[in-house]
Design a protein around this motif. Structure first.
Motif, short mmCIF file in Angstrom:
data_model
loop_
_atom_site.label_atom_id
_atom_site.label_comp_id
_atom_site.label_asym_id
_atom_site.label_seq_id
_atom_site.Cartn_x
_atom_site.Cartn_y
_atom_site.Cartn_z
N TYR A 71 -5.02 11.71 1.61
CA TYR A 71 -5.52 12.45 2.87
C TYR A 71 -4.38 12.72 3.33
O TYR A 71 -4.33 14.53 4.18
N LEU B 192 2.31 6.84 13.17
CA LEU B 192 0.89 5.39 13.22
C LEU B 192 0.65 5.25 11.95
O LEU B 192 0.37 6.33 11.50
N LEU B 193 0.52 3.97 11.48
CA LEU B 193 0.44 3.96 9.50
C LEU B 193 -0.94 4.23 10.02
O LEU B 193 -1.52 4.06 9.29
N LEU C 55 -1.02 13.75 2.66
CA LEU C 55 -0.95 14.86 1.52
C LEU C 55 -1.47 16.40 1.50
O LEU C 55 -0.85 17.70 2.08
N PRO D 70 -2.47 -0.73 7.41
CA PRO D 70 -3.27 -0.77 8.05
C PRO D 70 -5.11 -0.70 7.55
O PRO D 70 -5.48 -1.23 7.62
N PHE D 71 -5.02 0.52 7.54
CA PHE D 71 -5.95 1.82 7.06
C PHE D 71 -6.60 1.11 5.47
O PHE D 71 -7.73 1.35 5.72
N TRP E 136 1.00 -0.79 -0.55
CA TRP E 136 -0.58 -0.18 -0.17
C TRP E 136 0.87 1.04 0.32
O TRP E 136 1.09 2.05 0.48
N ASP E 137 1.62 1.06 -0.76
CA ASP E 137 3.00 2.27 -0.45
C ASP E 137 2.11 3.45 -1.76
O ASP E 137 1.39 3.04 -2.74
N PRO E 138 2.33 4.55 -2.09
CA PRO E 138 1.44 5.98 -2.54
C PRO E 138 1.72 5.29 -4.00
O PRO E 138 0.93 5.71 -5.11
N LYS F 17 0.98 16.09 10.15
CA LYS F 17 1.20 15.14 9.75
C LYS F 17 1.12 14.27 9.91
O LYS F 17 0.68 13.03 11.93
N ILE F 18 -0.06 12.95 9.32
CA ILE F 18 -0.43 12.16 10.16
C ILE F 18 0.77 10.65 8.61
O ILE F 18 0.33 11.28 7.72
N SER F 19 0.24 9.28 9.15
CA SER F 19 0.85 8.97 8.10
C SER F 19 -0.68 7.82 7.87
O SER F 19 -1.49 7.80 8.49
N VAL F 20 -0.97 7.45 6.54
CA VAL F 20 -2.03 6.93 6.48
C VAL F 20 -1.00 5.15 5.15
O VAL F 20 -1.22 5.54 4.39
N GLY F 21 -0.58 4.35 6.39
CA GLY F 21 0.08 3.26 5.95
C GLY F 21 -1.18 2.05 5.58
O GLY F 21 -2.51 1.30 5.33
N ILE G 54 -8.49 8.32 -1.18
CA ILE G 54 -8.40 9.22 -0.46
C ILE G 54 -7.36 9.43 0.72
O ILE G 54 -7.20 9.88 0.78
N ASN H 128 6.77 5.08 4.70
CA ASN H 128 6.46 4.59 4.84
C ASN H 128 6.30 2.54 4.67
O ASN H 128 5.93 1.51 3.76
N PHE I 224 2.23 10.76 13.71
CA PHE I 224 2.68 10.45 12.64
C PHE I 224 3.59 9.47 12.45
O PHE I 224 3.60 8.39 11.36
N ARG J 152 5.69 3.96 12.43
CA ARG J 152 5.82 3.73 11.25
C ARG J 152 7.57 4.23 11.45
O ARG J 152 7.90 4.77 12.43
#
Lengths: 660, 150
Positions: A371, B93-94, A373, A388-389, A241-243, A382-386, A367, B49, B91, B43
């Protein structure tokens, strides 16, 4: 000199593209046949010049001409020839040129083989293709010239990023681009239809094979990228799920939806407006993918270009094309007449439902990818969407869709019979449930979800096969009649069956490789033996080896089953001296039951080594399944040619390769 | 900042090869399983990522050891996660948590699906209303004509 010729050819290609983007459309507007016809010559000319330019780039790479900046940055005299060639597109500038080559190639195909297209549609569609070429050729010449010179000339190059020095990653971009760019055909035809304000079944008949071709390339390209990640990145994962992966997955989801909605439009003249919109959106997502990867906005493993000027340029291209197309859509779509009514429970209804799920899935990935970005741009947070999402949102969207797949092809057009279809599919459902139960039982109450996943895979594969059996009246008619019916089935039915069964195979691979994976992380002394999933693995030792542009420490592992040697694995740690970059080469042996995957880690200091051993049951099915899907596409495609040829059989004989 | 991260990232190598090292593994398998599950969602801050479970960057190793230390000290999974967030921000948390900044993200799939389904439902009611059960008058007439011809 070659570089200058290449540069000049790129300029000439731009000149041709400018003509292609203006004259034919003017001709179509004025009804001037000669101007409309000129599109074909311009498209072919543009293709010839841009491919000549690309050939020049490959030539300077092969000759290791380090006076060319691009070659110096991405090549080295000691690099194997194959990677000198593939290195020409393993960088930003070269890959953009390849992008335009493929775009022009598709345009040239329409020009050469589009005889049965209405002249006005052809002229407009080629004109729109011309616009896309103009934008990207201008982008190349203004910000990403692969032919720029360097002075003084360095003695040797900086070598290509070692993780790109790999054959499947070398084929990966062309396949992916053929997919991305292939969707430009659907886009150009959609814009052409909007310009004309008219659209009919002939339009869908033309767009569907192009979409199918693009989809096949994209499927193969994504699959190859995933396979590469599996064996090259060294921990046996196959999707992250890498961008950048998402960037190619979004057009795939939208393209899959488009494939199905165009089917409705072709057969039943319904869903016209939606199909046009989907064609625009699919290519928009392709452009977005190009933007995400090329602009460096993501800065991930794949994004080897970090340059704001380029980012802004591609963003502008995107804004103009997507914004312009959607504006044109909003203005002209009301002109398109809807036709072909159908009841909610029908083949059309099933395909609409397919589109609802696929569009939701594509939207979810979109999304999730954008999201962080957008949030950072708006709030600075800054959040991460990786992974697990995406696993939590994408999974639940896909499962109901997959459960519905076998129903679709069994339904009648216009008005289907849900109860009857369900009753017919009972056999398959029973088979799936029994399999799930058997899996659950044989793993002593192993993960329930995994057992259900296997059941779902059986449901998909069984459902696909059952549809064919049902169509040929297997067991309900004499064998001879079934055989005759099987021969009479259209190729597209076989293609549907193959592709749908392919999804089941992919799912089976995903489920088993996720649920029943074994992982052993340990230290081993030379001579030590370890048993993993029935394999006795002996670590023989480590020896150094010298490659053309790297040195490596190779671990020797002997794998025995019941005392018999079944494999010798040589995982290695490589060091590329020019880039001063290490890579890990996994040792992989594919057995029928799954992959044995061995990774050599660092020495611990007392003579032992860190070793990781994975047993990935049935993991290969993930990639085999995707190629089964591609095969299904190919079978379906062969049907299209035949069917369209029927009313013009004589023409087809004279011209055996229409662009279908 | 991003360039800095990239520079660090390049210095550390590309972070290839699976990460957990034998000396990190906890002796209690239950705790180790929990550590792996938590790590997969954390992360690696200097990588792109990658979770700390997948990365072989030094910082990822430090975080993995930190996670295990907290678990051994008796923290619950949530406490470990909160500990990391307090130090490194959301940041790290994935899987973003559900709060004011992320509710749009989390509800988007459902909202999109529901919106699509509503539009379809509305349209299909319109379409169903216009599809008569039998033949239309014109169709019946056309059929009669054909039958009479024969």
């Amino acid at each position: 000199m070659i570089a200058e010729i290449g540069h000049f050819a790129t300029l000439l290609a731009l000149a041709f593209a400018l003509m292609q983007g203006s004259l034919p459309i003017w001709g179509a507007y004025k009804g001037d046949t000669r101007l409309m016809e000129s599109a074909r010559a311009f498209a072919i000319g543009q293709f010839l010049f841009v491919s000549f330019a690309f050939a020049c780039l490959v030539a300077v790479y092969v000759r290791s001409d380090f006076s060319v900046l691009n070659v110096w940055q991405n090549s080295h005299s000691a690099k194997p020839l194959i990677f000198k060639i593939t290195g020409s597109w393993g960088n930003h500038e070269g890959s953009m040129l390849l992008w335009v080559v493929i775009l022009a190639f598709f345009g040239a195909l329409v020009a050469l083989f589009g005889n049965n297209l209405p002249a006005r549609l052809r002229a407009n569609a080629l004109g729109v293709q011309g616009w896309i070429s103009i934008a990207f050729l201008f982008f190349i010449l203004a910000t990403s010239n692969p032919f720029a010179r360097l002075s003084p000339v360095p003695f040797d190059g900086q070598d290509l990023n070692p993780i790109l020095q790999d054959i499947s990653l070398a084929i990966h971009p062309p396949l992916l681009y053929a997919g991305y760019v292939g969707f430009s055909m659907a886009f150009s035809f959609a814009i052409a239809a909007l310009i004309e304000g008219k659209i009919d079944a002939a339009w869908a008949r033309w767009v569907r094979p192009w979409t199918l071709i693009a989809w096949m390339f994209l499927t193969a390209g994504i699959s190859m990228g995933s396979w590469w990640a599996y064996y090259e990145l060294g921990w046996g994962g196959w999707w992250f799920w890498d961008p950048v992966e998402n960037a190619s997955f979004m057009p795939w989801l939208a393209g899959t939806a488009l494939l199905h909605s165009a089917l409705v439009m072709e057969r039943r003249a319904a869903l016209k407006v939606w199909t046009i919109l989907l064609a625009i959106l699919t290519f928009s997502l392709s452009l977005l993918g190009t933007f995400l990867v090329r602009s460096g906005v993501l800065t991930s493993v794949h994004a080897f270009a970090v340059d704001a000027e380029r980012g802004v340029f591609i963003l502008a291209i995107m804004a103009v094309f997507i914004g312009g197309a959607l504006a044109l859509f909003a203005w002209r779509a009301p002109l398109l007449r809807q036709g072909g009514l159908f009841a909610p429970v029908s083949r059309e209804g099933a395909l609409v439902l397919n589109n609802l799920f696929l569009a939701t899935a594509a939207g979810t990935v979109l999304i999730g990818t954008l999201y962080p970005l957008v949030l950072e741009a708006l709030t600075g947070e800054k959040i991460s969407v990786g992974a697990p999402f995406f696993n939590k949102t994408f999974g639940p969207t896909m499962i109901p869709l997959l459960m519905l797949v076998p129903f679709g092809p069994m339904m009648a057009w216009k008005r289907g019979d849900l109860l009857g279809t369900s009753q017919r599919l009972m056999v398959v459902a029973a088979l799936a449930l029994v399999t799930a139960g058997a899996v659950y039982w044989s793993f002593n109450g192993g993960p329930v979800l995994a057992a259900l996943g296997v059941g779902l895979a059986v449901w998909l594969i069984g459902g696909a096969i059952f549809e064919i059996l049902w169509r040929v009246k297997f067991m309900r008619a004499p064998v001879a009649e079934s055989w005759r019916r099987a021969g009479g089935l259209p190729r597209s039915s076989w293609g549907t069956m193959t592709a749908h069964a392919g999804i089941g195979v992919v799912l089976l691979g995903i489920v088993s490789a996720t649920a029943w994976r074994t992982e052993v992380i340990t230290t081993m002394n030379p001579g030590e033996t370890l048993t993993v999933a029935g394999n006795d693995i002996t670590f023989e030792g480590v020896s150094p080896r010298q490659g053309p542009n790297y040195s490596e420490d190779v671990g020797q592992f002997t794998v025995r089953r019941d005392g018999l040697v079944v494999a010798r694995l040589e995982p290695a740690k490589r060091f590329y001296s020019v880039r001063r970059q290490p890579t890990t080469e996994a040792g992989i042996k594919s057995f029928i039951g799954g992959d044995l995957y061995v990774v050599l880690g660092d020495p611990t200091g007392d003579g032992s080594y860190v070793v990781r051993i994975y047993d990935n049951p049935l993991v290969t099915l993930i990639w085999i399944g995707t190629y089964i899907m591609v095969l299904g596409g190919a079978v379906s495609l062969s049907d299209r040619r035949f069917r369209i040829g029927v009313p013009r059989r004589r023409r087809v004989v004279a011209n055996p390769a229409p662009a279908e | 900042m991003r360039n800095l991260l990239l520079a660090i990232f390049l210095l550390l190598g590309t972070g290839v090869a699976g990460a957990v090292l034998p000396d990190e593994v906890l002796s209690d398998p239950a705790l180790e399983t929990r550590a792996r599950e938590i790590s997969a969602g954390v992360r690696c801050l200097v990588c792109q990522n990658q979770s700390i479970d997948d990365s072989e960057a030094t910082l990822a190793r430090d975080l993995r050891i930190l996670v295990r230390e907290r678990l051994v000290a008796g923290d619950s999974d949530n406490q470990v996660v909160q500990f990391l967030v307090d130090r490194y921000g959301e940041f790290v948390l994935l899987e973003p948590r559900f709060y004011t900044r992320t509710w749009i993200l989390w509800s988007a799939p459902l909202v999109m699906f529901a919106a699509g389904a509503l539009i379809l439902g509305w349209r299909s009611r319109r379409i169903t209303a216009s599809v008569p059960a039998g033949l239309t008058e014109d169709e019946q007439k056309a059929l009669d004509d054909i039958l009479h011809e024969g």
